[in-house]
Design an enzyme around this catalytic site. Structure first.
Site, mmCIF file in Angstrom:
data_model
loop_
_atom_site.group_PDB
_atom_site.id
_atom_site.type_symbol
_atom_site.label_atom_id
_atom_site.label_comp_id
_atom_site.label_asym_id
_atom_site.label_seq_id
_atom_site.Cartn_x
_atom_site.Cartn_y
_atom_site.Cartn_z
ATOM 1 N N CYS A 1 65.486 43.748 -2.636
ATOM 2 C CA CYS A 1 66.028 43.202 -3.875
ATOM 3 C C CYS A 1 67.372 42.526 -3.581
ATOM 4 O O CYS A 1 68.280 43.165 -3.067
ATOM 5 C CB CYS A 1 66.224 44.306 -4.895
ATOM 6 S SG CYS A 1 67.084 43.699 -6.361
ATOM 7 N N CYS B 1 69.259 50.036 -10.577
ATOM 8 C CA CYS B 1 68.541 51.099 -9.877
ATOM 9 C C CYS B 1 69.245 51.574 -8.611
ATOM 10 O O CYS B 1 70.273 51.040 -8.210
ATOM 11 C CB CYS B 1 67.089 50.729 -9.610
ATOM 12 S SG CYS B 1 66.805 49.215 -8.729
ATOM 13 N N CYS C 1 63.080 41.098 -11.053
ATOM 14 C CA CYS C 1 63.495 42.471 -10.775
ATOM 15 C C CYS C 1 62.297 43.221 -10.232
ATOM 16 O O CYS C 1 61.177 43.043 -10.697
ATOM 17 C CB CYS C 1 63.996 43.079 -12.085
ATOM 18 S SG CYS C 1 64.078 44.858 -12.096
ATOM 19 N N TYR D 1 59.674 66.667 -31.096
ATOM 20 C CA TYR D 1 60.293 65.462 -30.528
ATOM 21 C C TYR D 1 59.152 64.512 -30.128
ATOM 22 O O TYR D 1 59.004 64.143 -28.968
ATOM 23 C CB TYR D 1 61.160 65.783 -29.309
ATOM 24 C CG TYR D 1 62.203 66.852 -29.533
ATOM 25 C CD1 TYR D 1 63.477 66.526 -30.001
ATOM 26 C CD2 TYR D 1 61.918 68.206 -29.276
ATOM 27 C CE1 TYR D 1 64.437 67.506 -30.195
ATOM 28 C CE2 TYR D 1 62.881 69.190 -29.475
ATOM 29 C CZ TYR D 1 64.139 68.830 -29.929
ATOM 30 O OH TYR D 1 65.089 69.806 -30.110
ATOM 31 N N GLU E 1 59.540 64.564 -35.662
ATOM 32 C CA GLU E 1 60.319 63.519 -34.990
ATOM 33 C C GLU E 1 61.366 63.031 -35.993
ATOM 34 O O GLU E 1 61.109 62.965 -37.182
ATOM 35 C CB GLU E 1 59.345 62.404 -34.573
ATOM 36 C CG GLU E 1 59.906 61.028 -34.372
ATOM 37 C CD GLU E 1 60.864 60.907 -33.187
ATOM 38 O OE1 GLU E 1 60.592 61.476 -32.115
ATOM 39 O OE2 GLU E 1 61.908 60.247 -33.370
ATOM 40 N N CYS F 1 63.184 64.914 -19.437
ATOM 41 C CA CYS F 1 63.693 63.869 -18.532
ATOM 42 C C CYS F 1 65.107 64.219 -18.081
ATOM 43 O O CYS F 1 65.797 63.390 -17.494
ATOM 44 C CB CYS F 1 63.634 62.496 -19.184
ATOM 45 S SG CYS F 1 64.565 62.379 -20.699
#
Ligand code: SAH
Length: 455
Positions: A76, A85, A163, A316, A337, A412
């Site tokens: 990249c 990233c 990208c 969620y 939610e 996450c």
């Protein structure tokens, strides 16, 4: 060891011991640890300490003396400049191993448990997976409009259309938008002067359908040449099936505004995951790596081990993905939610997939669970997939009162995951921990944890 302040520059020879939570090399220096980007375990080199923030030292590699065998050439051209990233110059197998270890470490450190974390499930080729591309408008040093990503650690926008992690369909769209904005001379919004109109530009691509949603974020509803922009955009980019304008008046870092105008098309796109169709609008959360999302959801559903008799809650729930997939194997699915637009999508998604034993509510997940606990509702299996900051102690307390036989925690944020799990360990035990790499070439990773009620 020499003394250094936040301003003085210190140079030393160091070896990278491990990678931090944020993917930075951890380099011991005397009794300190220096965090160094783009420096991998086993590597040695000359390191400068550049600054101190919140009591931690950050440095950079001045010369790499011993490269790791996991180092690969980055393909990249923007790597190191763009903050989008990490790991473009690190072997993907090593990245996956790092993510597995990271979760193991967080569980040890923050939950006090030592469990075997399964090897991270990753992509065959970690390329062009992102279906959500979020770009910003800016100005170059010669005052020409730019559209792309922020330079690492700043709000300077570098024009990037190509990208390695984004969907390749984004490139021609970004190039056309920049060209139109330049030709029509529509002023971009300038944070420092609080002047101009165009703020951000987002793309969401459907994986399984030829549909693309674009969102133009502006400072106010009207902007010069709006009609001209929309008609030329539409003519040049027929692949973009709907264009939404989002108006963000506040001067802050939030991207989307409260007000929306559909400039053409239905204002949403559809996608398919695990055989179900989902409608996605501008404001709804939708996982950004569809291929690995299927793996994530399949893992979560298999951990739940449903027989068709269970009452399930998807907390969620976003646009209802996990709950709707679980519905095939459950007696009844409830879901909660907090974003009304996502719940509207979830209701629509239940309808179009012909799933009727599914109930979606707009509420704060903690409030909803506390109410369920207060009325001693029946709950067999709980799926929870909170945002990165995790859930709340009150949510977890209510979950323990409801005593579902299994909790499937999809996360996450490995730290918040470990912190939350700790509060469940008096009556639940960890059965499985499966990392799934939804975010190759970044520090992020998803984890699915199966917790079983102790008898
Ligand atoms: N399970 C979904 C969404 C996960 S993302 C999926 O896989 O697509 C986390 C979701 O939690 C987002 O949709 C966010 O809007 C929602 N959320 C954040 N805080 C919340 C809260 N306090 N109560 C309920 N939902 C919340």
């Amino acid at each position: 060891m020499p003394k250094f302040s936040s301003r003085s520059l210190e140079i030393f020879h160091g070896t990278c011991r491990s990678l931090s939570y944020l993917g930075l090399g951890e380099v011991p220096y005397g009794d300190k640890l220096v965090y160094v980007p783009d420096f991998y375990p086993g590597e040695a080199g000359e390191i400068s300490i550049d600054y101190k923030r919140n009591g931690q030292f950050f440095g950079s590699v001045r010369s790499l003396e011993k490269p790791s065998s996991n180092r690969i050439p980055s393909l990249c051209p923007y790597f190191g400049t763009c903050g989008g990233c990490l790991f473009q110059d690190y072997s993907y197998a090593a990245e996956l191993q790092h993510k597995q270890r990271l979760i193991q470490n967080q569980l040890h450190r923050l939950a006090g448990v030592d469990v075997d974390v399964l090897p991270t499930l990753g992509m065959e080729e970690p390329l062009h997976y992102r279906n959500k591309i979020q770009t910003h408008f800016g100005l170059s040093s010669t005052m020409k409009p730019t559209l792309g990503f922020y330079r690492q650690g700043s709000h300077e926008v570098i024009s990037i259309s190509d990208c390695r992690i984004q969907d390749q369909r984004a490139k021609p769209i970004l190039e056309t938008v920049l060209q139109l904005v330049s030709e029509l001379r529509i002023p971009v919004y300038r944070e420092e002067k609080k002047q101009g109109y165009l703020r951000h530009f987002l793309i969401r691509t459907s994986w399984k359908k030829e549909e693309i949603l674009a969102v133009l974020v502006t400072k106010q509803k009207d902007f010069p040449y709006k009609t001209e922009f929309v008609s030329r955009f539409r003519a040049a980019l027929p692949q973009v099936t709907t264009l939404v304008q989002s108006i963000r008046k506040q001067d802050d870092n939030v991207i989307l505004g409260d007000q929306e105008e559909i400039l053409y098309g239905p204002g949403y796109i559809e996608d398919e995951l695990c055989g179900l169709t989902f409608r996605i609008s501008a404001k709804s959360f939708y996982q950004t790596n569809p291929l690995m999302t299927e793996v994530l959801y399949q893992t979560a559903i298999s951990f739940a081990d449903l027989t068709g008799e269970e009452v399930v809650l998807d907390a969620y729930s976003g646009i209802g993905t996990i709950g709707l997939l679980a519905a095939k194997h459950a007696k009844k699915v409830l879901s909660v939610e907090s974003v009304p637009e996502a719940v509207k999508d979830a209701k629509e998604n239940a309808e179009r997939n012909g799933i009727h034993h599914f109930e979606e509510v707009v509420d704060d997940a903690t409030h909803y669970l506390q109410q369920m606990a207060a009325r001693k509702a029946l709950l067999d299996v709980l799926f929870m997939d909170p945002p990165r900051k995790g859930s709340t102690p009150e949510f977890l307390e209510a979950a323990k009162q409801l005593r579902p036989k299994r909790i499937i925690y999809v996360s996450c944020g490995p730290s918040s995951l470990a912190r939350d799990i700790k509060l469940l360990l008096d009556i639940y035990q960890i059965e499985m921990v499966q990392p799934v790499d939804l975010f190759p070439r970044t520090e992020h990773v998803e984890t699915v944890v199966l917790l079983q009620l102790k008898v």
